[in-house]
Design a protein around this motif. Sequence first.
Motif, PDB file in Angstrom:
ATOM      1  N   LEU A 196       0.822  -1.210   0.000  1.00  0.00           N
ATOM      2  CA  LEU A 196       0.000   0.000   0.000  1.00  0.00           C
ATOM      3  C   LEU A 196       0.857   1.260   0.000  1.00  0.00           C
ATOM      4  CD1 LEU A 196      -2.745  -0.941   2.637  1.00  0.00           C
ATOM      5  CD2 LEU A 196      -3.025  -0.819   0.148  1.00  0.00           C
ATOM      6  N   LEU A 197       1.951   1.204   0.752  1.00  0.00           N
ATOM      7  CA  LEU A 197       2.798   2.380   0.906  1.00  0.00           C
ATOM      8  C   LEU A 197       3.519   2.752  -0.387  1.00  0.00           C
ATOM      9  CD1 LEU A 197       4.257   4.539   2.625  1.00  0.00           C
ATOM     10  CD2 LEU A 197       5.928   2.777   3.230  1.00  0.00           C
ATOM     11  N   LEU A 198       4.200   1.785  -0.987  1.00  0.00           N
ATOM     12  CA  LEU A 198       5.084   2.084  -2.108  1.00  0.00           C
ATOM     13  C   LEU A 198       4.367   2.744  -3.291  1.00  0.00           C
ATOM     14  CD1 LEU A 198       7.446  -1.030  -2.021  1.00  0.00           C
ATOM     15  CD2 LEU A 198       7.783   1.242  -1.030  1.00  0.00           C
ATOM     16  N   PRO A 199       3.193   2.265  -3.711  1.00  0.00           N
ATOM     17  CA  PRO A 199       2.526   2.920  -4.854  1.00  0.00           C
ATOM     18  C   PRO A 199       2.076   4.351  -4.562  1.00  0.00           C
ATOM     19  CG  PRO A 199       1.637   0.715  -4.472  1.00  0.00           C
ATOM     20  CD  PRO A 199       2.461   1.059  -3.273  1.00  0.00           C
ATOM     21  N   SER A 200       1.957   4.701  -3.279  1.00  0.00           N
ATOM     22  CA  SER A 200       1.458   6.035  -2.937  1.00  0.00           C
ATOM     23  C   SER A 200       2.569   7.070  -2.804  1.00  0.00           C
ATOM     24  CB  SER A 200       0.659   5.974  -1.627  1.00  0.00           C
ATOM     25  OG  SER A 200       1.505   5.621  -0.549  1.00  0.00           O
ATOM     26  N   LEU A 201       3.826   6.640  -2.649  1.00  0.00           N
ATOM     27  CA  LEU A 201       4.927   7.571  -2.412  1.00  0.00           C
ATOM     28  C   LEU A 201       5.282   8.366  -3.668  1.00  0.00           C
ATOM     29  CD1 LEU A 201       7.430   5.574  -0.161  1.00  0.00           C
ATOM     30  CD2 LEU A 201       6.130   7.619   0.464  1.00  0.00           C
ATOM     31  N   ILE A 202       5.369   9.681  -3.536  1.00  0.00           N
ATOM     32  CA  ILE A 202       5.764  10.562  -4.627  1.00  0.00           C
ATOM     33  C   ILE A 202       7.173  11.119  -4.379  1.00  0.00           C
ATOM     34  CG2 ILE A 202       5.288  12.739  -5.806  1.00  0.00           C
ATOM     35  CD1 ILE A 202       3.332  10.600  -6.518  1.00  0.00           C
ATOM     36  N   MET A 203       7.399  11.634  -3.177  1.00  0.00           N
ATOM     37  CA  MET A 203       8.669  12.307  -2.891  1.00  0.00           C
ATOM     38  C   MET A 203       8.932  12.276  -1.388  1.00  0.00           C
ATOM     39  SD  MET A 203       9.797  16.227  -3.903  1.00  0.00           S
ATOM     40  CE  MET A 203       8.455  17.009  -2.993  1.00  0.00           C
ATOM     41  N   ILE A 204      10.217  12.131  -1.036  1.00  0.00           N
ATOM     42  CA  ILE A 204      10.645  12.232   0.364  1.00  0.00           C
ATOM     43  C   ILE A 204      11.792  13.237   0.411  1.00  0.00           C
ATOM     44  CG2 ILE A 204      11.480  10.995   2.399  1.00  0.00           C
ATOM     45  CD1 ILE A 204      10.489   8.408   1.077  1.00  0.00           C
ATOM     46  N   LEU A 234      14.376  13.323  -2.741  1.00  0.00           N
ATOM     47  CA  LEU A 234      14.283  12.028  -3.425  1.00  0.00           C
ATOM     48  C   LEU A 234      12.916  11.875  -4.082  1.00  0.00           C
ATOM     49  CD1 LEU A 234      15.423   9.160  -4.000  1.00  0.00           C
ATOM     50  CD2 LEU A 234      14.417   8.448  -1.820  1.00  0.00           C
ATOM     51  N   LEU A 235      12.877  12.029  -5.403  1.00  0.00           N
ATOM     52  CA  LEU A 235      11.677  11.671  -6.151  1.00  0.00           C
ATOM     53  C   LEU A 235      11.657  10.160  -6.305  1.00  0.00           C
ATOM     54  CD1 LEU A 235      11.454  14.332  -9.017  1.00  0.00           C
ATOM     55  CD2 LEU A 235       9.804  13.980  -7.172  1.00  0.00           C
ATOM     56  N   VAL A 236      10.581   9.531  -5.867  1.00  0.00           N
ATOM     57  CA  VAL A 236      10.528   8.068  -5.856  1.00  0.00           C
ATOM     58  C   VAL A 236      10.223   7.579  -7.272  1.00  0.00           C
ATOM     59  CG1 VAL A 236       9.497   6.034  -4.801  1.00  0.00           C
ATOM     60  CG2 VAL A 236       9.729   8.142  -3.473  1.00  0.00           C
ATOM     61  N   SER A 237      11.273   7.168  -7.969  1.00  0.00           N
ATOM     62  CA  SER A 237      11.148   6.721  -9.358  1.00  0.00           C
ATOM     63  C   SER A 237      10.660   5.272  -9.417  1.00  0.00           C
ATOM     64  CB  SER A 237      12.499   6.828 -10.058  1.00  0.00           C
ATOM     65  OG  SER A 237      13.437   5.952  -9.454  1.00  0.00           O
ATOM     66  N   ASN A 238      10.257   4.855 -10.605  1.00  0.00           N
ATOM     67  CA  ASN A 238       9.822   3.461 -10.787  1.00  0.00           C
ATOM     68  C   ASN A 238      10.947   2.492 -10.469  1.00  0.00           C
ATOM     69  OD1 ASN A 238       7.229   4.178 -11.611  1.00  0.00           O
ATOM     70  ND2 ASN A 238       7.830   4.377 -13.764  1.00  0.00           N
ATOM     71  N   GLU A 239      12.182   2.889 -10.800  1.00  0.00           N
ATOM     72  CA  GLU A 239      13.340   2.027 -10.525  1.00  0.00           C
ATOM     73  C   GLU A 239      13.510   1.807  -9.020  1.00  0.00           C
ATOM     74  OE1 GLU A 239      18.028   1.679 -11.983  1.00  0.00           O
ATOM     75  OE2 GLU A 239      16.876   3.525 -12.298  1.00  0.00           O
ATOM     76  N   GLN A 257      21.154   8.375  -9.524  1.00  0.00           N
ATOM     77  CA  GLN A 257      20.170   9.269 -10.136  1.00  0.00           C
ATOM     78  C   GLN A 257      20.451  10.733  -9.769  1.00  0.00           C
ATOM     79  OE1 GLN A 257      16.258   7.885  -9.005  1.00  0.00           O
ATOM     80  NE2 GLN A 257      16.474   5.944 -10.090  1.00  0.00           N
ATOM     81  N   ASN A 258      21.693  10.971  -9.304  1.00  0.00           N
ATOM     82  CA  ASN A 258      22.153  12.335  -8.976  1.00  0.00           C
ATOM     83  C   ASN A 258      21.362  12.989  -7.842  1.00  0.00           C
ATOM     84  OD1 ASN A 258      24.201  12.380 -10.977  1.00  0.00           O
ATOM     85  ND2 ASN A 258      22.658  12.863 -12.539  1.00  0.00           N
ATOM     86  N   VAL A 259      20.918  12.177  -6.879  1.00  0.00           N
ATOM     87  CA  VAL A 259      20.272  12.718  -5.681  1.00  0.00           C
ATOM     88  C   VAL A 259      21.361  13.033  -4.656  1.00  0.00           C
ATOM     89  CG1 VAL A 259      18.684  12.261  -3.770  1.00  0.00           C
ATOM     90  CG2 VAL A 259      18.138  11.451  -6.085  1.00  0.00           C
TER      91      VAL A 259
END
Length: 569
Positions: free
Chosen positions: A447-455, A513-518, A539-541
């Motif tokens: 449930l958590l992972l699909p909802s994350l956009i950015m941390i 950190l933008l949570v990318s698909n990778e 990813q240059n974060v």
Amino acid sequence: MARAYLKLGEILIKDGLITEDQLNQALAIQAEHGGRIGEVLVNLKLVTEQNMIAAIAKQLSIPYVSLGTGHLKPAVDQGLEELIPRDYAVKHFVLPLSRNLNSLTCAISDPFDLLLLDNLKKMTGCEINPVIATSTDIETAIDKFYEKASIFKQAIQESYKINKQPYIKDESEEDGLSLDKLIEKAEEAPVVKLVDLIISQAIEERASDIHIEPFKDRISLRYRIDGKLYEIPPPAKHLHLPILSRIKILSNLNIAEKRLPQGGAFFVKIKNRNIDLRVSTIPTIYGEKMVLRILDKESVNLDLSALGFDDKQLADFKKGISAPYGLVFLTGPTGSGKTTTLYAAINAIKSPHKNIVTVEDPVEYRLDGVNQVQIKPDIGLTFAEALRTFLRQDPDVMLVGEVRDLETAQICVRSALTGHLVFSTLHTNDATSAITRLIDIGIESYLLLPSLIMIVAQRLVRKLCPHCKEAYEPEHKKIGTVGIRSDLIYRAKGCDQCANMGYKGRICISEVLLVSNEILDALSEGISLRKVNELARRQNVATLFESGIRKVEQGLTTLEEVMSVALET
């Protein structure tokens, strides 16, 4: 060999303030009647006093300061009013600004008065470091400084003379206090005046908190300025209870209760600004300690570009908060600026077309066009209860002050999955640790992972004073260790502009950190956070430490500041 100066007339012509004909006119009047050329030009109203003083400053290569820039503000608690008495300052248009060891910075209006500079040196026992200001500005600043310094100092001194006997309970009072006597003491004029001065001085010095702490035979008074606590001359010990009672009366707290913690709030109005103060008390072995948090909305910059993000971080952050739905988390310890960043994010995306609701504990700043709710656990209004109600209020964006429990976390995740953009905060050391914290709370990863956009993880570091910071070459060994790409960096020095602290204001260092698909795929497969961090680096974060080092290279802060809040990577 005497130093060659540019002629004043040449400087004024070069700056486009007068013409050659006007200069010749002034020179003719000077030849006939005498006087300085600058005074003649001002009397003819060809230039202003401000223009003339600025030109003289340029001619002599001496700094020019003015009231408009806030630079005619003497340092506090250096005894400057004793070094140069008010009468002398008024007579000679001189204002002491700061003292650093044996060097005294003074604002003067006539840098050619060598006798004045010599007399100041003998009077103070210091080498005089002059800056130039107009006599009008100096006169205004003298009135403000000496009046304020004498009032505050006099109030503190008087506190040691008046009412020296502490309040003693009558036997008939048993375990309680006489509220009448307590209120009477709290409302006495010296106590009211002292509390007003303590608060107004803190606001003037840009303090975020006031600490009033009792010890065995004294009170400690401290202001937190730019994240650091500084001691202020305290009032007399016997006024501890009346001072706290006065503040409790203002914030509607129980003045008779000293055994339990209490919290309240009130506001003050200074220079047409309403400033909120949050009050918190705790019982200690020597009495109650009180902390006042100062919330000055006008001093908070809610412009995203001014917070301290670099170009890539700012672009990533704006992308994250512009998502139509999902979870955005800010992480960091208490006092790391998370709430300010969240407010800046809300301020950036708010519009008449979005329904934005927040639930906070407490509501720190009021945002126009945003529906803000403060939780009240004593009547059942918790984060979770407010959030359940929010879902029936047709929200587009929801801000949750902090995720503290499983129920609140679950509602945030479900809201994000059902088409809402949710902002909240967590207390973790870095961005990826927020994921494990939420899973540890009890949120299912599917449930958590699909909802994350950015941390976003962030810390605050003090900014170097731009007026006195000095460059130096760090050790080559240190450069190689921390990855500094510049041969010269800066360190704090101290001047009158920063009250000899070397720092003025704060800026954030961040990990965005933008949570990318990778990254989502890696987390779904159960890969360790260390590997996820490595993936983010590819990813240059930038890490918190790397973000801080970039600020060091730009001369915005010091290496010591960064190393005090972020781990070396």
